[in-house]
Each structure stands twice: as C-alpha cells, then as structure tokens.
Design a protein around this motif. Structure first.
Motif, PDB file in Angstrom:
ATOM      1  N   MET A   1      -9.503 -38.607  -7.536  1.00 25.60           N
ATOM      2  CA  MET A   1     -10.591 -37.746  -7.074  1.00 25.60           C
ATOM      3  C   MET A   1     -10.331 -36.334  -7.610  1.00 25.60           C
ATOM      4  N   ASN A   2     -11.369 -35.657  -8.043  1.00 24.37           N
ATOM      5  CA  ASN A   2     -11.194 -34.323  -8.586  1.00 24.37           C
ATOM      6  C   ASN A   2     -11.446 -33.243  -7.526  1.00 24.37           C
ATOM      7  N   ILE A   6     -13.377 -33.382  -3.752  1.00 21.71           N
ATOM      8  CA  ILE A   6     -12.613 -33.086  -2.537  1.00 21.71           C
ATOM      9  C   ILE A   6     -13.295 -31.968  -1.757  1.00 21.71           C
ATOM     10  N   ALA A   7     -13.653 -30.895  -2.461  1.00 18.98           N
ATOM     11  CA  ALA A   7     -14.323 -29.770  -1.799  1.00 18.98           C
ATOM     12  C   ALA A   7     -15.696 -30.185  -1.272  1.00 18.98           C
ATOM     13  N   VAL A  43      -8.984 -39.385   2.923  1.00 18.74           N
ATOM     14  CA  VAL A  43      -9.336 -40.416   1.952  1.00 18.74           C
ATOM     15  C   VAL A  43      -8.212 -40.480   0.923  1.00 18.74           C
ATOM     16  N   VAL A  44      -7.818 -41.696   0.565  1.00 24.30           N
ATOM     17  CA  VAL A  44      -6.793 -41.856  -0.462  1.00 24.30           C
ATOM     18  C   VAL A  44      -7.283 -41.191  -1.740  1.00 24.30           C
ATOM     19  N   GLY A  45      -6.472 -40.353  -2.323  1.00 25.99           N
ATOM     20  CA  GLY A  45      -6.854 -39.655  -3.537  1.00 25.99           C
ATOM     21  C   GLY A  45      -7.403 -38.260  -3.267  1.00 25.99           C
ATOM     22  N   GLY A  46      -7.618 -37.925  -2.008  1.00 26.99           N
ATOM     23  CA  GLY A  46      -8.082 -36.587  -1.641  1.00 26.99           C
ATOM     24  C   GLY A  46      -9.448 -36.595  -0.999  1.00 26.99           C
ATOM     25  N   GLY A  47      -9.682 -35.607  -0.191  1.00 31.42           N
ATOM     26  CA  GLY A  47     -10.952 -35.468   0.492  1.00 31.42           C
ATOM     27  C   GLY A  47     -10.912 -36.041   1.893  1.00 31.42           C
TER      28      GLY A  47
END
Length: 98
Positions: A1-2, A6-7, A43-47
């Motif tokens: 995830m970028n 995430i933001a 969330v896995v990977g960010g966010g």
C-alpha cells in the motif's frame, strides 16, 4: 500500500468519526437512542478500516462527542496535508527530471 492510500483510509475513518459524533449530538433529545462510535482496525500493508459500532452510554455527551469530532477533524487535516505534501514532492521530482 502506498502513502496516498494509507492517508486516504485515514481520511475516510476521520470523516466517519465526525459523522458519528454529529449523529450522537443530533439524537441527544431522543429517548433511548443508542449512541454510535467508530471502530478502526489496522490493515496489513498500512492504513485502517473503520466501521460504525454501538457505543456505551456517555454521561459526558455532548462534550465528549464534540471533542471526538474535533480530534477527527485534526486527523483528517493531518492526512490531507500528507497527501498534499506527497503530491508536491512528486511534482518537484518530475520537474527536476524534465
């Protein structure tokens, strides 16, 4: 995830928090109305993922709801700033290469 996704997920969660706080304030005069809150999970990977849940009664309402809304607005603003700065950095990088 970028960084942008995430933001963005943070902004969606913050928006949901503001909506939940507003709904709680709007239903203060309704006898027996359930309070709602927002549950966030990583969330896995960010966010984050966010969803509406039933909240416990709060004798401090509406003050606690207004503070929660203010906190969510600050989180939304921070995530929006991150997206804006990321976009500016990418633009500056592309300008240097072009």
């Amino acid at each position: 995830m970028n960084v942008m996704s995430i933001a963005s997920s943070g902004m969606r969660a913050a928006s949901l928090e503001v909506q939940a706080a507003a709904a709680n304030v709007a239903r203060l005069s309704v006898e027996g109305a359930a309070r709602i809150g927002v549950a966030q999970t990583s969330v896995v990977g960010g966010g984050v993922e966010a969803g509406v849940v039933e909240a416990a009664p709060d004798p401090g309402a509406p003050v606690s709801d207004l503070l929660a809304a203010k906190d969510a607005v600050l989180a939304f603003t921070a995530n929006a700033t991150l997206i804006r700065r990321s976009d500016q950095m990418l633009g500056a990088l592309l300008d240097e290469r072009g």
